[in-house]
Design an enzyme around this catalytic site. Structure first.
Site, PDB file in Angstrom:
ATOM      1  N   GLY A 577      41.580  40.872  44.704  1.00 27.15           N
ATOM      2  CA  GLY A 577      40.743  40.064  45.573  1.00 27.15           C
ATOM      3  C   GLY A 577      41.548  39.071  46.393  1.00 27.15           C
ATOM      4  O   GLY A 577      41.205  38.756  47.525  1.00 27.15           O
ATOM      5  N   PHE A 578      42.659  38.596  45.843  1.00 30.44           N
ATOM      6  CA  PHE A 578      43.412  37.561  46.539  1.00 30.44           C
ATOM      7  C   PHE A 578      44.490  38.142  47.458  1.00 30.44           C
ATOM      8  O   PHE A 578      44.998  37.453  48.309  1.00 30.44           O
ATOM      9  CB  PHE A 578      44.080  36.622  45.535  1.00 30.44           C
ATOM     10  CG  PHE A 578      43.101  35.885  44.667  1.00 30.44           C
ATOM     11  CD1 PHE A 578      42.087  35.145  45.243  1.00 30.44           C
ATOM     12  CD2 PHE A 578      43.178  35.952  43.291  1.00 30.44           C
ATOM     13  CE1 PHE A 578      41.177  34.454  44.463  1.00 30.44           C
ATOM     14  CE2 PHE A 578      42.279  35.260  42.509  1.00 30.44           C
ATOM     15  CZ  PHE A 578      41.273  34.509  43.086  1.00 30.44           C
ATOM     16  N   ASP A 697      35.995  34.998  35.578  1.00 30.05           N
ATOM     17  CA  ASP A 697      35.971  36.306  36.234  1.00 30.05           C
ATOM     18  C   ASP A 697      36.565  37.363  35.299  1.00 30.05           C
ATOM     19  O   ASP A 697      37.382  38.167  35.708  1.00 30.05           O
ATOM     20  CB  ASP A 697      36.718  36.231  37.568  1.00 30.05           C
ATOM     21  CG  ASP A 697      36.378  37.406  38.482  1.00 30.05           C
ATOM     22  OD1 ASP A 697      35.366  38.090  38.213  1.00 30.05           O
ATOM     23  OD2 ASP A 697      37.120  37.649  39.449  1.00 30.05           O
TER      24      ASP A 697
END
Ligand SMILES: *[C@@H]1O[C@H](CO)[C@@H](O)[C@H](O)[C@H]1NC(C)=O
Ligand SMILES: *[C@@H]1O[C@H](CO)[C@@H](O)[C@H](O)[C@H]1NC(C)=O
Ligand SMILES: *[C@@H]1O[C@H](CO)[C@@H](O)[C@H](O)[C@H]1NC(C)=O
Ligand SMILES: *[C@@H]1O[C@H](CO)[C@@H](O)[C@H](O)[C@H]1NC(C)=O
Ligand SMILES: *[C@@H]1O[C@H](CO)[C@@H](O)[C@H](O)[C@H]1NC(C)=O
Ligand SMILES: *[C@@H]1O[C@H](CO)[C@@H](O)[C@H](O)[C@H]1NC(C)=O
Ligand SMILES: *[C@@H]1O[C@H](CO)[C@@H](O)[C@H](O)[C@H]1NC(C)=O
Ligand SMILES: *[C@@H]1O[C@H](CO)[C@@H](O)[C@H](O)[C@H]1NC(C)=O
Ligand SMILES: *[C@@H]1O[C@H](CO)[C@@H](O)[C@H](O)[C@H]1NC(C)=O
Ligand SMILES: *[C@@H]1O[C@H](CO)[C@@H](O)[C@H](O)[C@H]1NC(C)=O
Length: 871
Positions: A577-578, A697
Site C-alpha cells: 500500500g505504501f 492492519d
C-alpha cells in the site's frame, strides 16, 4: 492583535469585540464558521488557512481543557490540542447562526480527540444531537469526526452533546460550511458522511480547503486497480457537474480503472451493526482523463447488486459527470461499474462519496415560543444547566421550569420562574408565549407595573406574581379575566391593591445584587490574564522535554546508502500500500527488504521519523524487525529484516496443479504453528509494550514467513506513523483493510486491541479454510465476506466443509474444532465479547501441544525460543 488586548476588549466592550471576530471570519473564509472548542484565543490555522474562533458567543457552559502533554504532538492541528468538556448538565449545546440563514444546505463537522485530556485514560461515550434530533454516538480514543449535510429550518442551528451516563462529553472543534447549491439536499432527513475518497491520489494523503472551496476532506484511496492520472485541465465550466458540485480539478485528475474492459470495478462493504438499518447514498464522480483513440469512448453502467439502481454513463474527454445513487440498504452492499459492450475501455472512477441517510423524526418547538423564551433567558440572565438547545424537545431534555404540549409543533404551556432572582420589569416577551396556561413569577425582585399585554395570553389560567416589588394597579383586561373566573391571579406581598378579600398585605425585604456582579466580573478578567501567561510558559517547557525523549541514538540511512544497499533498486520483491519493496544487502552482509514510501507532507514526515525511531527499539522473535530507515525529505524508506518465504497469503493461495505445487501446501500443524507465532507477536505488541502498540492492519499479507516457515508480523505501528495527522484526520473513522475491519470500528471508532483480535480471528479462518477474507464468485460479479459464508456451515456442525480442500482431509479434527471456536470468539461482533490475545495464545498453544506427536512439530519446538527476546 495582542492576546491581552483581546481579553481587555472582550470584557469591556463585549459586543464590539465579537463584532471584530465576525468580521475576521467573514473576510478570511466566507460561509465558514470554525470554532476551536476550548481555545483561549482566535487564530488562523497555517495548515489550511482557516480562521478559528474560540467558543465565546457559541456556548455558555463547559470548561476549557488541554489534551495530555504525552500526546499533544501527535496531531499538528492547533484545534486538536484543547477540548471543551461538559461535566455539568445533561445536554450542552453550541448555537451556530450562519449568515446565509435557514433552508440552506450546510456541512457540519464535529471533531473529537480525547487524547486523555482528563488524565483518566478512559474514553467517554456520549450522544451528539443536531437540533432536536439524534445525530450519532461518540466514543473515540483516536482523532475522529462526525460530519453531516444538513438543511436547518430555523436561523439557529444547535449542536448538542448529551451526557448518557457513560462519561463526560467533550469536543475539539466544530465547523460549518455553506453550500451555494442544493447538491446534498434530501427531501427529508440529512446525509451523514461515511467516506469521501479521491481515487488514485498518491502524492498526498488528503485534500481539503483551500483546494476544495467547501472544505470537504477527500482521503487518498488506492484500490487494487490500475491507477491513472493526468496534468491536463479538467473542464470546470459553468453548467457541467464539476461546476455544480465544485469538485476541484486536482481531485478529478487522478483515477483508477479496472485491468481491462471485461473486468468491472466493484465497491462493496458490509455495514457495521449500527449502520445496518441505514440507507446509503453514493455520489460517484467520473471524468475521462485518458486520450482515447479517436472514435472510442468510455461507456459503463453503474449498478447495485439487486439492479434496483442502474445508470449508464458515456464520458467525453475532461468533462466531469456526477452520478448520485438512489438510497440502498442491506447487510452486504455491492456497486459494480461495468463497461458496456460498445466501450472497449475499462471503467474508470475518479472520486466517490459514501453517505448514510439520517432521519429527523423530532419536530422542534414552535419558533415563536423559542424566540420568546430565549428573549426571557437573555433579559433576566437566567443561567440554568438545562436551559440550552430546544426548550421542549426531546421531551426528556425539556428545560427545567417548563412544561410543554407535544402537538405538531410542541408548545410551551407552563413556565415557573419563582425564586429565580429575576430583576427589572416584567418583559413583554412573556406575552409572546401564546399557548401559556401557567405562569409563576413569584418570589423575585421584579419591579414596575404589571404589563397589560399579559392579558393577550388567551389560555392563561394561573398567574402568580406574589413576593415581587411591583407597583401600580392590575390592568383592566386582567382584572376582567379574574372577575370572569378564567384566571387565578396571586399578588400576595406586592404593593398592588388587592382584587378580592381577604388580601393579606405583607411587604418583603430584598437583597442588593447588581454592584456585586459587576465587580466580580472585573476580577475575573484580571485572573484570566494571569492564567494565560502561566499556561503559555508551561506549554513551552513541555515542548522541550518531549523533544529530548524522542532524540534517540539510531543513525538514519542516507538515500545514497539505500540506493547502494538495494543495488540501485535492482530487485523488486513486492508492492504494498505504501510503495514498492526491494531486495537489499547491508554492508555487514545482512539481507534486507527495503520498503520505499511515497512522498508525504512535511508534518507527516516528522511524525514518521519519531515513530520509526520508536519501532526500531521494538524487538521480538515474532515481529519483523525494523533495522533502519531513511528520512531524506524527498525519499522515505523502511529497512526490514528479509523474510525468505514471503507472506502467508501467498502460501494459502497455492494451486493444486501441477503436482509439484501440491507439496507447497502448508500442513495443518504448520498452520497451527504460524497461528501461535502470530499470536505471540501480537501479544507482545499488546501486552509486552508500554504503551501498547495496536497493529490496526493485521492481515495474512502482513504475516511473513522465514526460511523455516516461522511467522513474524510486519508493518505494526505503521498505520499510526502514517496516519498521524493524515489518515487520522482524513477518515471519518479509522479504517483498515476491507474484510479484516472490526465491524464495531465504524460505529464507535473505538480502535483498540480488540480490533486487532478481530483481524486475527479472520487470519485464523483463512488458515483454516485457505480462502481470502473477501471471497469473489467465480465470474467476479459478487463477493462475500468469509464470515457470511462460514458461520452457517459451522453452525450446522459441518467442519469438513470449511476446512481447506488443499489439506486433503489431513488434519486433526479436534484441534480443527478448537481453532474454529477460537476464531469465532475473536470475531464476535461486539469488541467487549472478544478475548484478549494472551487468552487466545494460551488456547492455541494447547491445540498445538495436542497434536505435537508429529515429527514436524518437534522439529519446530527445537528451533524456536518462544520467550520474547529483547535485543
Ligand atoms: C427551501 O429551499 C428550497 C430550495 O432552495 C425551496 O424549493 C423551498 O421552497 C424552500 N422552502 C422554504 C420553506 O422556504
Ligand atoms: C501521477 O502518476 C505519477 C506516476 O505514476 C506519480 O508519480 C504522481 O505522484 C501521480 N500524481 C498524483 C497527483 O497522484
Ligand atoms: C482481461 O483480464 C482477464 C484477467 O486478467 C483475462 O482473463 C481476460 O482475458 C482479459 N480480457 C481481455 C479482453 O483482455
Ligand atoms: C454484452 O454482450 C453479452 C453477449 O452478447 C451480453 O450477454 C451482455 O449482457 C452484454 N452486456 C452489456 C452490459 O450490455
Ligand atoms: C431520552 O429519550 C431518548 C429517546 O426516547 C432515549 O434514547 C434516551 O435514553 C433518553 N435519555 C434519558 C437520559 O433518559
Ligand atoms: C410540569 O408537569 C409536572 C407533572 O405534571 C409538574 O409536577 C410540574 O409542576 C409542572 N411544571 C410546571 C412548570 O408547570
Ligand atoms: C439568587 O441569588 C442568591 C444570592 O446572590 C443566590 O444565593 C441564589 O443561588 C440565586 N438563586 C438562583 C435560583 O439563581
Ligand atoms: C404563589 O407563590 C407563592 C410564593 O412562591 C406561594 O406561597 C403561593 O402559594 C402561590 N400561590 C398560589 C395560588 O399557588
Ligand atoms: C382557580 O382555582 C380554583 C380553586 O383552586 C379552581 O377551582 C378553578 O378552576 C381555577 N380557575 C382556573 C381558571 O383555573
Ligand atoms: C421597590 O421599588 C421601588 C420603586 O420602584 C424602589 O424605590 C425600591 O428600591 C424597590 N425595592 C427593592 C427592594 O427593590
Amino acid at each position: 492583535m495582542e492576546r491581552s488586548t483581546t481579553a481587555f476588549s472582550f470584557s469591556l466592550l463585549a459586543s464590539l469585540a465579537l463584532g471584530f471576530v465576525l468580521v475576521v471570519r467573514a473576510q478570511q473564509n466566507p460561509g465558514f464558521i470554525s470554532i476551536d472548542c476550548g481555545a483561549t484565543n482566535a487564530y488562523i490555522e497555517e495548515e489550511n488557512n482557516i480562521a478559528y474562533e474560540t467558543d465565546e458567543g457559541f456556548i455558555d457552559s463547559g470548561n476549557n481543557m488541554q489534551v495530555s502533554t504525552e500526546v499533544i504532538y501527535e496531531n499538528n492541528l492547533q484545534s486538536s490540542k484543547n477540548v471543551r468538556s461538559f461535566p455539568n448538565g445533561k445536554r450542552n449545546c453550541y448555537t451556530l447562526r450562519p449568515d446565509q440563514g435557514k433552508n440552506k444546505t450546510y456541512l457540519i463537522r464535529a471533531i473529537f480527540w480525547y487524547a486523555n485530556y482528563d488524565g483518566k485514560n478512559q474514553t467517554p461515550q456520549f450522544d451528539l444531537y443536531i437540533d432536536v434530533n439524534y445525530w450519532a454516538t461518540v466514543s473515540y480514543s483516536t482523532y475522529c469526526y462526525k460530519e453531516i449535510m444538513y438543511v436547518p429550518q430555523a436561523y439557529d442551528i444547535q449542536v448538542c452533546l448529551v451526557n448518557t451516563g457513560n462519561g463526560v462529553p467533550f469536543i475539539s472543534a466544530l465547523e460549518l460550511r455553506t453550500f451555494d447549491d442544493d447538491i446534498y439536499r434530501l427531501r427529508s432527513g440529512f446525509l451523514q458522511t461515511q467516506e469521501r475518497y479521491d481515487i488514485g491520489l498518491s502524492s498526498k494523503s488528503f485534500i481539503r480547503y483551500p483546494i476544495d472551496v467547501y472544505d470537504r476532506i477527500w482521503a487518498a484511496q488506492n484500490y487494487d486497480w490500475s491507477t491513472v492520472n493526468t496534468t491536463a485541465a479538467i473542464d470546470l465550466s459553468d453548467g457541467n457537474d464539476a461546476y455544480k458540485y465544485k469538485i476541484p480539478g486536482e481531485i478529478l485528475r487522478t483515477a483508477q480503472t479496472s485491468m481491462n474492459a471485461s473486468i468491472p470495478l466493484y465497491l462493496q462493504w458490509t455495514p457495521s451493526i449500527s449502520l445496518s438499518t441505514k440507507k446509503w447514498i453514493v455520489y460517484f464522480y467520473f471524468v475521462e482523463i485518458e486520450r482515447l483513440t479517436s472514435g472510442l469512448q468510455r461507456e459503463f453502467t453503474i449498478s447495485i447488486n439487486d439492479h434496483r439502481f442502474t445508470k449508464t454513463v458515456s464520458l467525453e474527454y475532461l468533462k466531469p459527470v456526477a452520478v448520485v445513487s438512489s438510497p440502498v440498504g442491506g447487510s452486504f452492499i455491492t456497486f459494480s461499474i461495468e463497461s458496456t459492450n460498445k466501450s472497449g475501455n475499462p471503467p474508470i472512477l475518479n472520486a466517490v462519496e459514501f453517505y448514510t441517510v439520517g432521519d429527523l423524526p423530532n419536530v422542534p418547538t414552535a419558533q415563536d415560543d423559542v424566540k420568546a423564551i430565549n428573549g426571557i433567558k437573555a433579559t433576566y440572565l437566567i443561567k440554568r444547566e438545562s436551559w440550552q438547545g430546544d426548550p421542549c424537545v426531546p421531551s426528556n431534555y425539556t428545560w427545567d421550569g417548563l412544561n410543554c404540549s407535544y402537538g405538531n409543533p410542541p408548545r410551551i404551556i407552563s413556565l415557573k420562574l419563582s425564586s429565580s432572582n429575576l430583576t427589572g420589569d416584567i418583559v413583554s416577551s412573556l406575552s409572546h408565549l401564546s399557548r401559556l396556561e401557567y405562569l409563576d413569577l413569584s418570589n423575585n425582585q421584579l419591579s414596575g407595573a404589571i404589563p397589560e399585554t399579559l392579558a393577550d395570553l388567551p389560555h392563561l389560567r394561573f398567574l402568580n406574581l406574589s413576593g415581587n416589588n411591583l407597583t401600580g394597579s392590575v390592568p383592566e383586561a386582567l382584572k376582567k379575566r379574574v372577575m370572569e373566573k378564567t384566571l387565578n391571579m396571586s399578588l400576595t406581598g406586592t404593593a398592588i391593591p388587592c382584587l378580592a378579600d381577604p388580601c393579606p398585605q405583607k411587604k418583603k425585604k430584598h437583597d442588593i445584587l447588581i454592584p456585586v456582579v459587576a465587580s466580580v466580573s472585573g476580577f475575573l478578567v484580571i485572573l484570566f490574564g494571569a492564567l494565560a501567561v502561566v499556561w503559555l510558559s508551561k506549554r513551552k517547557q513541555i515542548a522541550e522535554s518531549n523533544k529530548r525523549t524522542l532524540r534517540l541514538k539510531n543513525r538514519p540511512f542516507k538515500y545514497g546508502e539505500v540506493s547502494r544497499v538495494t543495488g540501485n533498486f535492482g530487485r523488486v520483491i513486492g508492492e504494498g500500500g505504501f510503495g514498492k519493496v526491494y531486495h537489499g544487502t547491508l554492508d555487514n552482509g545482512t539481507v534486507v527488504a527495503v520498503k520505499m514510501l511515497s512522498e508525504s507532507s512535511k508534518q507527516g514526515y516528522k511524525e514518521f521519523q519519531a515513530e520509526a525511531q520508536l519501532l526500531m527499539i521494538v524487538h521480538h522473535g515474532n515481529l519483523v524487525s525494523l533495522l533502519g530507515y531513511c528520512d531524506d525529505s524527498k525519499h522515505m524508506a523502511l529497512i526490514y529484516e528479509y523474510m525468505a518465504n514471503g507472506n502467508l497469503r501467498q502460501h494459502l493461495s497455492v494451486k493444486m496443479q501441477p503436482i509439484e505445487d501440491q507439496l507447497k501446501v502448508l500442513t495443518w500443524s504448520k498452520r497451527l504453528q504460524i497461528a501461535v507465532d502470530a499470536a505471540q507477536g501480537l501479544d507482545y505488541l499488546h501486552n509486552g509494550c508500554k504503551p501498547p502498540i495496536i497493529h490496526r492492519d493485521l492481515k495474512t499479507t502482513n504475516i511473513l514467513l522465514n526460511e523455516d516457515f516461522r511467522a513474524k508480523i510486519a508493518d505494526f505501528g505503521l498505520s499510526r506513523a502514517f496516519a498521524t495527522e493524515n489518515d487520522f484526520y482524513v477518515s471519518t473513522c479509522p479504517a483498515g483493510t476491507p474484510g479484516y475491519l472490526d465491524p464495531e470500528l465504524q460505529s464507535s471508532g473505538n480502535l483498540n486491541k480488540k480490533s486487532d483480535v478481530y483481524s486475527f480471528g479472520i487470519v485464523l479462518f483463512e488458515l483454516i479454510t485457505g480462502r481470502p477474507a473477501l471471497m469473489r464468485s467465480r465470474d467476479g460479479s459478487t463477493s462475500m465476506h468469509i464470515l457470511q459464508w462460514l458461520i452457517p456451515i459451522v453452525e450446522r456442525g459441518d467442519i469438513q466443509s470449511v476446512m481447506d480442500p488443499r489439506l486433503q482431509g489431513e488434519f486433526d479434527i479436534n484441534s480443527a474444532w478448537k481453532v474454529v471456536e477460537i476464531a469465532m470468539s475473536c470475531t464476535r461482533p461486539m469488541a467487549i465479547q472478544r478475548p484478549d490475545i494472551n487468552h487466545v495464545l494460551v488456547e492455541l498453544k494447547e491445540s498445538l501441544v495436542s497434536i505435537s506427536g508429529s515429527f514436524e512439530m518437534n522439529y519446530s519446538e527445537l528451533q524456536f525460543d518462544s520467550a520474547p527476546m529483547a535485543r
